[in-house]
Every structure is written in structure tokens, then in C-alpha cells.
Design a protein around this motif. Structure first.
Motif, PDB file in Angstrom:
ATOM      1  N   ASP A 121       0.836  -1.190   0.000  1.00 53.32           N
ATOM      2  CA  ASP A 121       0.000   0.000   0.000  1.00 53.32           C
ATOM      3  C   ASP A 121       0.873   1.242   0.000  1.00 53.32           C
ATOM      4  N   GLU A 122       1.529   1.490  -1.147  1.00 51.66           N
ATOM      5  CA  GLU A 122       2.420   2.634  -1.251  1.00 51.66           C
ATOM      6  C   GLU A 122       2.526   3.019  -2.715  1.00 51.66           C
ATOM      7  N   VAL A 123       3.062   4.175  -2.978  1.00 51.57           N
ATOM      8  CA  VAL A 123       3.214   4.662  -4.340  1.00 51.57           C
ATOM      9  C   VAL A 123       4.598   4.281  -4.818  1.00 51.57           C
ATOM     10  N   GLU A 124       4.704   3.411  -5.858  1.00 47.27           N
ATOM     11  CA  GLU A 124       5.997   2.910  -6.269  1.00 47.27           C
ATOM     12  C   GLU A 124       6.112   2.892  -7.789  1.00 47.27           C
ATOM     13  N   VAL A 125       7.346   2.937  -8.256  1.00 49.54           N
ATOM     14  CA  VAL A 125       7.611   2.761  -9.677  1.00 49.54           C
ATOM     15  C   VAL A 125       8.985   2.118  -9.812  1.00 49.54           C
ATOM     16  N   THR A 126       9.145   1.238 -10.760  1.00 51.39           N
ATOM     17  CA  THR A 126      10.483   0.804 -11.115  1.00 51.39           C
ATOM     18  C   THR A 126      11.012   1.829 -12.094  1.00 51.39           C
ATOM     19  N   ALA A 127      11.929   2.642 -11.639  1.00 53.49           N
ATOM     20  CA  ALA A 127      12.399   3.745 -12.459  1.00 53.49           C
ATOM     21  C   ALA A 127      13.562   3.281 -13.313  1.00 53.49           C
ATOM     22  N   GLU A 128      14.344   4.244 -13.773  1.00 55.92           N
ATOM     23  CA  GLU A 128      15.384   3.942 -14.728  1.00 55.92           C
ATOM     24  C   GLU A 128      16.333   2.877 -14.230  1.00 55.92           C
ATOM     25  N   ARG A 129      16.723   2.972 -12.981  1.00 61.76           N
ATOM     26  CA  ARG A 129      17.751   2.068 -12.505  1.00 61.76           C
ATOM     27  C   ARG A 129      17.349   1.283 -11.273  1.00 61.76           C
ATOM     28  N   SER A 130      16.326   1.694 -10.575  1.00 62.18           N
ATOM     29  CA  SER A 130      15.933   1.024  -9.358  1.00 62.18           C
ATOM     30  C   SER A 130      14.443   1.212  -9.162  1.00 62.18           C
ATOM     31  N   GLN A 131      13.846   0.362  -8.332  1.00 64.82           N
ATOM     32  CA  GLN A 131      12.449   0.576  -7.990  1.00 64.82           C
ATOM     33  C   GLN A 131      12.334   1.833  -7.139  1.00 64.82           C
ATOM     34  N   LYS A 549      -6.028   8.566  -9.843  1.00 61.94           N
ATOM     35  CA  LYS A 549      -4.811   8.391  -9.055  1.00 61.94           C
ATOM     36  C   LYS A 549      -3.595   9.065  -9.659  1.00 61.94           C
ATOM     37  N   ASP A 550      -3.717   9.689 -10.848  1.00 59.12           N
ATOM     38  CA  ASP A 550      -2.621  10.519 -11.331  1.00 59.12           C
ATOM     39  C   ASP A 550      -2.392  11.648 -10.331  1.00 59.12           C
ATOM     40  N   ASN A 551      -1.186  12.223 -10.354  1.00 63.59           N
ATOM     41  CA  ASN A 551      -0.843  13.157  -9.294  1.00 63.59           C
ATOM     42  C   ASN A 551       0.023  14.292  -9.812  1.00 63.59           C
ATOM     43  N   ASP A 593      17.469  29.405  -5.578  1.00 65.14           N
ATOM     44  CA  ASP A 593      16.031  29.248  -5.407  1.00 65.14           C
ATOM     45  C   ASP A 593      15.575  28.232  -6.446  1.00 65.14           C
ATOM     46  N   SER A 594      14.929  27.168  -5.959  1.00 69.63           N
ATOM     47  CA  SER A 594      14.596  26.046  -6.824  1.00 69.63           C
ATOM     48  C   SER A 594      13.082  25.822  -6.858  1.00 69.63           C
ATOM     49  N   TYR A 595      12.546  25.611  -8.074  1.00 68.91           N
ATOM     50  CA  TYR A 595      11.121  25.367  -8.282  1.00 68.91           C
ATOM     51  C   TYR A 595      10.981  24.087  -9.109  1.00 68.91           C
ATOM     52  N   GLU A 596       9.944  23.294  -8.811  1.00 67.95           N
ATOM     53  CA  GLU A 596       9.761  22.056  -9.553  1.00 67.95           C
ATOM     54  C   GLU A 596       8.267  21.715  -9.648  1.00 67.95           C
ATOM     55  N   LEU A 597       7.843  21.313 -10.851  1.00 62.01           N
ATOM     56  CA  LEU A 597       6.475  20.862 -11.096  1.00 62.01           C
ATOM     57  C   LEU A 597       6.544  19.450 -11.654  1.00 62.01           C
ATOM     58  N   GLY A 598       5.898  18.501 -10.949  1.00 59.70           N
ATOM     59  CA  GLY A 598       5.944  17.108 -11.361  1.00 59.70           C
ATOM     60  C   GLY A 598       4.555  16.545 -11.625  1.00 59.70           C
ATOM     61  N   TYR A 599       4.516  15.528 -12.484  1.00 58.72           N
ATOM     62  CA  TYR A 599       3.244  14.890 -12.827  1.00 58.72           C
ATOM     63  C   TYR A 599       3.462  13.387 -12.916  1.00 58.72           C
ATOM     64  N   LEU A 600       2.643  12.648 -12.187  1.00 55.89           N
ATOM     65  CA  LEU A 600       2.695  11.193 -12.178  1.00 55.89           C
ATOM     66  C   LEU A 600       1.521  10.658 -12.986  1.00 55.89           C
ATOM     67  N   GLY A 606       2.207   0.430 -17.439  1.00 53.32           N
ATOM     68  CA  GLY A 606       3.371   1.185 -16.996  1.00 53.32           C
ATOM     69  C   GLY A 606       2.977   2.514 -16.397  1.00 53.32           C
ATOM     70  N   SER A 607       3.961   3.348 -16.213  1.00 50.20           N
ATOM     71  CA  SER A 607       3.729   4.661 -15.626  1.00 50.20           C
ATOM     72  C   SER A 607       4.915   5.547 -15.943  1.00 50.20           C
ATOM     73  N   ILE A 608       4.714   6.846 -15.768  1.00 55.06           N
ATOM     74  CA  ILE A 608       5.804   7.795 -15.996  1.00 55.06           C
ATOM     75  C   ILE A 608       5.664   8.952 -15.018  1.00 55.06           C
ATOM     76  N   TYR A 609       6.792   9.331 -14.453  1.00 50.19           N
ATOM     77  CA  TYR A 609       6.838  10.530 -13.615  1.00 50.19           C
ATOM     78  C   TYR A 609       7.725  11.546 -14.323  1.00 50.19           C
ATOM     79  N   SER A 610       7.166  12.696 -14.639  1.00 41.71           N
ATOM     80  CA  SER A 610       7.918  13.740 -15.336  1.00 41.71           C
ATOM     81  C   SER A 610       7.895  15.022 -14.516  1.00 41.71           C
ATOM     82  N   SER A 611       8.929  15.818 -14.664  1.00 40.34           N
ATOM     83  CA  SER A 611       9.009  17.060 -13.888  1.00 40.34           C
ATOM     84  C   SER A 611       9.744  18.129 -14.677  1.00 40.34           C
TER      85      SER A 611
END
Length: 805
Positions: A121-131, A549-551, A593-600, A606-611
Motif C-alpha cells: 500500500d504505497e506509491v511505487e515505480v520501477t524507475a530507470e535504474r531502481s524501484q 490516481k494521477d498526481n 532558489d529552486s522550483y519544480e512541477l511534477g506529474y505522475l 506502466g507509468s511515468i513521472y515527469s518534472s
């Protein structure tokens, strides 16, 4: 002051632990029992499974037990109606209902658990090199999912993490910037202090559980690190009983390692330890071509560099958790690391006429013996409360690292048959004290208030000296390379944070204040610098979960990058007398000063997380190359410019079927900087990218194949450009010994192409160089799990209910 803090700490523990019922135990009675035996699908006993007994009427928990090493359990209870729930990691929960307990015992017999096919019960993805687990303010990479991490050290593991790169000299960067803070278990350590690159190469990867990448850290973290934080989390098992793993590695060129990780947990005590021993000899080298055109003269030469680095190193970690009662825990841990290495460098200079004809050849040999040791100890006190998630903690940490580098250098001139004899000695000592306390208070249903204070006291001393044998057979000191440099850094910090969740919208905001008291001293000459300043660092994180459930995530943080110790040190390695790395004691901190916008985004398979991210930096520290009248090049850090960084990063996974999957990561960024040095404009506009693709396939039952390809595109620098870099890794994994053991065979850098290539162009200097830190590597590793079931990595997509956001 340290003693005062210690007294307060002990008083807090004594006060929190004072409870006359702490050591009381239930009186035994002759109650009926419910008993049974838990096994898996292969009829093997499942030790240390959780067995919970609930009232049938209202589902209230009555009592909990764990199975013994043979899978047996027995629970005493008052006569009533119950149901039993049995759970264990990576197995489906088993419920036994309609248990009517009277005065007679109930024997349930053998209860079989099935391997889980569902996700945690968690939000997970197998990304480029690791889960990857995606949380509100960080990404968490579970490194065991990547076969290329088998038998790896800490530096190699970091290089297998999306967004992170480790260059040929061991420097760690995040999203293209080296201004990143590396932590151990959330705290600064001597292991990640002044010699991060060298020490992480000696640090056994078997000790690491996961790596957290925090690109926009919240106010609870140190503000240090312009581009973010990389947190290495060490292993400590939470399951009861004995469990752990053993690993052996053999490789060519010489790379041998043995390590183990063990944990023993009871109701009141948890003991954990890990040890790793490593012997490595890594060949490497490179070449360069350089021309210098001064007002009165010019120099042309080419060089070849052959080196072999390595030796013996080991590291051990010991610790224990004492569960005083269900609300008070004390954890004591320590790390000891020792290395004894010998590094040999042969550098050949060929001086040329303008026509290209050779007129002089010089061989410079540097034989360096390097000894290093790290000793670190920590004490943590944690108090929980009746209210869930309410917590108070106190941390004390002391660490010390000592390095001794001694070099014997000979320089043979084949034209004149003269031999120059030199020697250098570098002694570095690093001591750090940390005192920290944090308090978390839940507010309402989903609100959370957090506050804390922290003090870090650090002293680094570096004694460096270079000498040369004169005509009288006496060693004469080079005054420009002789001094004792002392660096003191005292940081006092406090922070507050608040977060809450309203329907699908989550937010978190915080403010951190840090007072910096920094001083440097060159003992010879008495040159001193002192810097004292107070800064405030806000942070904010927003998240919105869609119906499917997209985020979306939006975050901001302000950061500081204080000059590194080695950037302040006015002298450095003397191995290459024609290309010198030096420091600058007058460096000032840089801010960002750092700003970031991400979308899951989820897909069926599959899935993709982009920012998208943007950073604005002032006082940017960068290294530039300057040359003297003899053509000697010196790399010097300066506060060069202001900078705007724009980037896009994506982590994605796709599962073709149950046996074949693919993960990929790509990062595009543009950096626009404006700056100058001594009247010379050094503006730069860079657009570049890097990425990695990993393919996994189960080619036979319990036989996995993985291939991974890395690529870094060429990019401009303020005085030239870096060329592209690419490498291919192959791995083959086979489960043995009924799934308790795994053998991995791998080839790293199949084409032997992982070479750092760069061009430097200034008004009077042109240099083209190529360097390889380590040649192609063949490795075979064997790991054996003790009372642990291997997760074969079926969770390749984002899943869960989004609560982590």
C-alpha cells in the motif's frame, strides 16, 4: 558545551522512561490456547510471521504473537469468540475465522501462506535504474532491484540512481550540478565529509538499504547543497528473529569483496551489524595534448597517464535498539572504516617543437601510500505517544576521520639524463559533533506540525608539504606548497513545518533559520578569514491527486552552498606538476532558489513521472583554468557568475508481460550563466542531456538478464566543452538454494568506453584530454539470504492509494 547537552539528553531519557509499569509482566494463568504451524507453499516453516488474535464481535485486537523458527505459535486467551489473522512480508494475509474458544485448547494444525501477488500500500515505480517510491518531498530508490548493483560499492550504486552521476574522478553530481549534499541516515558523516569520492569507493554496498534523492528538500533538512540532497539509508531489519545476508564478490581486474549484514530482533532488543572487506587494484589512465602561446614564448606537449589505484579496505557497523517500553527507544550505533592503499601513477611528458618534432621526454612517477580511518558513533532517543505519529527524538553524533597520504616522486629527463626526486606529505583530520532534537505533533485528522533544532560543529585540519632533493642531497621545502590549513564550521539551525490534507489536496510549508560561523587559518603566515551570517530558508510542497490516481506536485526551496573544504584549501595534489588543482580561501557561499512541477501518470502496463524544474543561482562557484608564463595550468575555484537553469526530467517504466520490462530515465537541461574573472567575460549557454535505459527479462525460470545503457551528451563549459560519454553494462542473475541464494555475473562498461573527454580553450591555452578512472570490469557475486524471502520485483508500476503524497 557537549557535556551540558549530554546531561540534558540523559535527563530527558530518565524522565521519559520513568514508569513503574515498564518492567511489569502479566501474571501467568492457566488459560486455553490457540496454536498451529505456519508454512509456505513449499511446506517450509515460516519463522517470525505475525499472528494476531481479534475479538469476533468488534474486531478489537486481543493479543499478538510471532511464530518461532519452526513456524509454530501458541496464544493464551480468555474463552470467547475470535478470529485469527496471520501476516508476513511478501505473503498474502491468512484469516482463520469462527474460533470459539472454551476451556479446551484449539489446535489449528498446518496453516499455509501463499506468496503475495498484490502490491504494498504505497506509491511505487520501477524507475530507470531502481524501484522507486515517490513521496511528497523525495524519491526513494530500493537498490536491490537493480542487478548492476550486485557487488558494487557505494559510489557505483549512486551512479546507478536516476538524476545522479559520478564522474571519472569520483565527484558526485545531481542533475548536472556537483553542489549536492550526501548524508548517511539523514545526517552528515565523516564518511561523506572531505573525501567523499575516495571513501564511498571503499564503502560496501551491502550495507545500504536504499537511497533517497531529494531535489527540493523541506525545512527539516540542512539547507546545505544547492541542487539538493542524496541520503544513503543503511540496513536495519524490523522483523523479529535472526535475518540478514552474506555476499562474496570476485572480479577482474582485481576486485575481491566479502561482506555480511545480520540482524537479531526480540521484543525488547534489536542488534544489527554489518561488515565488508575489499581488495581492489583498478587500472586507469588517459592522455592529453596541450599548446600554450604566451607573449614571449610558446609550449607544446603531449602526455600519457597510466595509473593503478587501490588496496585493502574494510568497514564494520555495530548497533542496537533498546525498546524500554512501547513508547521509549534508545538506539546506539557505530561505524569503523579503515583503508590501506597504494596508488601508482606514471605520467609521461613529450615536449614538441612547433613543427611537431620531439625535443624532450620526461617520465614522472608518483608512488603514493594512503591510509585512512573513520570512527563514528551515535545515540538516538525516540519517544512516541498515545496519539499516532506524535514523536520526540534526540540525536547525538560524534565522528572523526584521519587520512595520511605520502608520495615519493621521481622525474626522469631522458634528454639530459637528470633525475628529480620529490616527496609530498598530506595529513588531513576531520572531527564533527552533531546535536539534534525534533518534535512531531499531529493536528486534526491529517495535519502535522513539526519543529526542531540542530547544532553541527566541525573542524578540519590539513597539513601539506612538498619537498625536493637538492644538489647537497638535502630535501628543500617548496614554500608555495607548505602550510597547515585549519577550517572550522559551526552551524546552528532551527526549523518549523506544517502540513495538511484537504480532500485530494496535500500541502506542506516550512521555514529554516541557520546561523553560520566559519573560520579559516593558514598557520604559516597567519592568514585568517572569518565569516558569520544568518540566513532563512523557506520551503513549500503541494500535491493534488486526480480521480484516476494521477498526481501533480509543485515544490519550492531556497538553498545555500558553502564552499567545500577542498575548494578553500590553497594547495592540493602535486602528482602532475604541469596541471595543478588549487583552492581559494576567499570563496563566498552561493545561494539558489529552486522550483519544480511534477506529474505522475499511470498507464495500463506502466507509468511515468515527469518534472519541469527551474533554479536561479547567485555567487556560482565554478573552476576555471589559468596559466602562468611557463605554461603551468592551475584549476582554481572562483565565485564566477549568476545562473539560470531550466530542466525537464522523466522516469518511466513499461511492462511488456510478466517476464519482460523496461525502465528509462532522461534529463534535459539548459544553463545560462553570466560572469567574469579579472576582466575576462566567461558567459556560457549550455544545452545538454543525459539518460539511461534498463531492460530486464526472465529468460528461464529464476534466471534473469539485464542490460543497461548510459549516455551523457556533450556540453559547453565556460572555457571549452566536454565530449559525450557512454557505457553499456550486462548482468545475468540466477536464484539457487531454493531461492535463498543468488549468483550474479556482470560486465560493466562492455566497450571500455567510459572515458572523460574534454577540451579547454582560453586566450593562450588549448588542451584536449581523455581520462578513464577504471577500465572495463568483470564481476561474479554470490549472495545468501538468512531467513529472508527474495522479492522477484513484480511491482514494476506505480500502485497504491496515494497516501504517501
Amino acid at each position: 558545551m557537549i557535556k551540558t547537552y549530554l546531561r540534558v539528553f540523559l535527563l530527558l531519557i530518565a524522565f521519559a522512561c520513568f514508569n513503574p509499569t515498564v518492567f511489569s509482566q502479566e501474571s501467568s494463568s492457566k488459560l486455553p490456547t490457540i496454536s498451529g504451524k505456519v508454512v509456505d507453499e513449499s511446506k517450509q516453516a515460516v519463522a517470525f510471521a505475525n499472528v494476531a488474535l481479534y475479538q469476533a464481535e468488534d474486531s478489537s485486537l486481543v493479543k499478538g504473537e510471532v511464530t518461532d523458527v519452526n513456524g509454530n505459535f501458541s496464544i493464551k486467551a480468555q474463552p470467547s469468540n475470535y478470529y485469527l489473522k496471520i501476516t508476513f512480508l511478501s505473503y498474502q494475509a491468512k484469516v482463520k475465522g469462527n474460533l470459539r474458544l472454551t476451556t479446551k485448547n484449539i489446535e489449528l494444525g498446518v496453516i499455509q501462506l501463499r506468496a503475495s501477488t498484490q502490491n504494498l500500500d504505497e506509491v511505487e515505480v520501477t524507475a530507470e535504474r531502481s524501484q522507486m517510491e515517490l513521496k511528497l518531498d523525495k524519491r526513494v530508490f530500493n537498490i536491490e532491484k537493480d542487478l548492476s548493483n550486485a557487488g558494487a560499492n557505494a559510489a557505483e550504486i549512486l551512479d546507478n540512481i536516476p538524476s545522479v552521476q559520478v564522474d571519472v574522478e569520483g565527484n558526485i553530481s545531481l542533475r548536472g550540478s556537483q553542489n549536492v549534499r550526501v548524508l548517511i541516515d539523514g545526517k552528515m558523516s565523516s564518511i561523506t565529509g572531505t573525501s567523499t569520492a575516495d571513501v564511498l569507493r571503499q564503502f560496501s554496498g551491502n550495507m545500504i538499504e536504499k537511497v533517497e534523492v531529494i531535489t527540493n528538500p523541506s525545512a527539516r533538512y540542512d539547507a546545505e547543497g544547492e541542487v539538493g540532497i542524496i541520503n544513503i539509508v543503511l540496513k536495519k531489519e524490523e522483523r523479529r528473529g535472526i535475518n540478514g545476508s552474506v555476499e562474496a564478490v570476485a572480479g577482474y581486474p582485481d576486485n575481491y569483496r566479502g561482506s555480511f549484514n545480520l540482524n537479531y530482533r526480540t521484543e525488547k532488543l534489536n542488534l544489527f551489524t554489518s561488515y565488508g572487506a575489499n581488495y581492489r587494484r583498478s587500472p586507469g589512465g588517459g592522455s592529453s595534448f596541450q599548446t600554450f602561446n604566451g607573449p614571449d614564448t610558446s609550449y607544446i606537449y603531449e602526455s600519457e597517464n597510466e595509473r593503478e589505484r587501490g588496496g585493502f579496505s574494510n568497514n564494520i557497523r555495530l548497533g542496537s535498539d533498546w525498546f524500554i517500553n512501547n513508547k521509549n527507544t534508545i538506539t546506539v550505533a557505530g561505524i569503523y572504516q579503515f583503508s590501506d592503499e597504494k596508488n601508482i601513477t606514471e605520467l609521461t611528458y613529450r615536449d614538441l617543437f612547433s613543427s611537431g618534432e620531439l625535443y624532450r621526454e620526461v617520465l614522472r612517477t608518483d608512488t603514493e601510500n594512503e591510509d585512512g580511518k573513520t570512527l563514528e558513533s551515535s545515540i538516538n532517543y525516540t519517544k512516541t505517544f498515545d496519539r499516532e505519529d506524535q514523536k520526540f527524538t534526540v540525536d547525538l553524533q560524534w565522528s572523526e576521520r584521519d587520512d595520511l597520504e605520502k608520495s615519493d616522486i621521481t622525474e626522469e629527463n631522458f634528454l639530459t639524463n637528470n633525475t628529480l626526486i620529490q616527496k609530498s606529505r598530506n595529513v588531513e583530520a576531520n572531527k564533527t559533533y552533531l546535536i539534534q532534537s525534533d518534535y512531531i505533533l499531529p493536528i486534526g485528522e491529517d495535519g502535522m506540525f513539526e519543529t526542531g533544532v540542530r547544532t553541527t560543529l566541525r573542524t578540519v585540519e590539513n597539513d601539506f608539504k612538498v619537498e625536493q632533493l637538492d644538489s647537497n642531497n638535502q630535501f628543500e621545502v617548496f614554500q608555495n606548497f607548505n602550510n597547515d590549513f585549519i577550517y572550522q564550521e559551526n552551524i546552528y539551525a532551527a526549523y518549523v513545518m506544517y502540513g495538511n490534507k484537504i480532500n485530494n489536496f496535500s500541502y506542506q510549508a516550512g521555514l529554516r533559520a541557520e546561523y553560520s560561523d566559519i573560520g579559516t587559518e593558514l598557520k604559516i603566515g597567519g592568514e585568517t578569514n572569518s565569516y558569520k551570517y544568518l540566513n532563512f530558508f523557506p520551503s513549500a510542497h503541494l500535491s493534488y491527486e486526480l480521480e484516476n490516481k494521477d498526481n501533480f506536485q509543485l515544490s519550492y526551496s531556497r538553498r545555500i552552498n558553502r564552499p567545500r573544504f577542498r575548494y578553500l584549501l590553497p594547495f592540493s595534489n602535486f602528482s602532475d606538476a604541469r596541471n595543478i588543482y588549487a583552492g581559494n580561501p576567499d570563496l563566498q557561499p552561493e545561494y539558489s532558489d529552486s522550483y519544480e512541477l511534477g506529474y505522475l501518470k499511470y498507464f495500463e502496463k506502466g507509468s511515468i513521472y515527469s518534472s519541469f524544474y527551474y533554479r536561479y543561482r547567485t555567487g556560482v562557484i565554478d573552476r576555471i583554468t589559468i596559466t602562468d608564463s611557463l605554461g603551468i595550468a592551475t584549476r582554481l575555484p572562483v565565485n564566477l557568475a549568476t545562473e539560470n537553469n531550466f530542466g525537464f526530467e522523466a522516469n518511466g517504466s513499461y511492462k511488456f508481460n510478466k517476464k519482460i520490462s523496461m525502465n528509462a530515465n532522461v534529463n534535459f537541461y539548459r544553463s545560462i550563466s553570466k560572469g567574469s574573472y579579472e576582466g575576462q567575460e566567461l558567459n556560457n549557454d549550455v544545452f545538454t542531456w543525459n539518460g539511461r535505459m534498463v531492460g530486464k527479462a526472465e529468460i528461464l525460470p529464476k534466471l534473469d538478464f539485464q542490460t543497461s545503457f548510459n549516455y551523457r551528451a556533450p556540453q559547453k563549459t565556460n572555457q571549452g566543452r566536454q565530449k559525450s560519454l557512454y557505457s553499456l553494462d550486462l548482468s545475468l542473475s540466477k536464484d539457487v538454494l531454493k531461492g535463498k541464494g543468488t549468483i550474479v555475473a556482470s560486465v560493466r562498461d562492455v566497450f571500455n568506453s567510459r572515458k572523460w573527454r574534454a577540451i579547454v580553450e582560453t586566450e593562450n591555452l588549448y588542451r584536449e584530454s581523455e581520462f578513464q578512472w577504471r577500465a572495463r570490469q568483470f564481476l561474479v557475486s554470490f549472495s545468501y539470504r538468512i531467513n529472508q524471502k527474495k522479492n522477484r520485483g513484480d511491482r514494476d508500476n506505480y500502485e497504491g492509494n496515494g497516501d504517501d503524497f
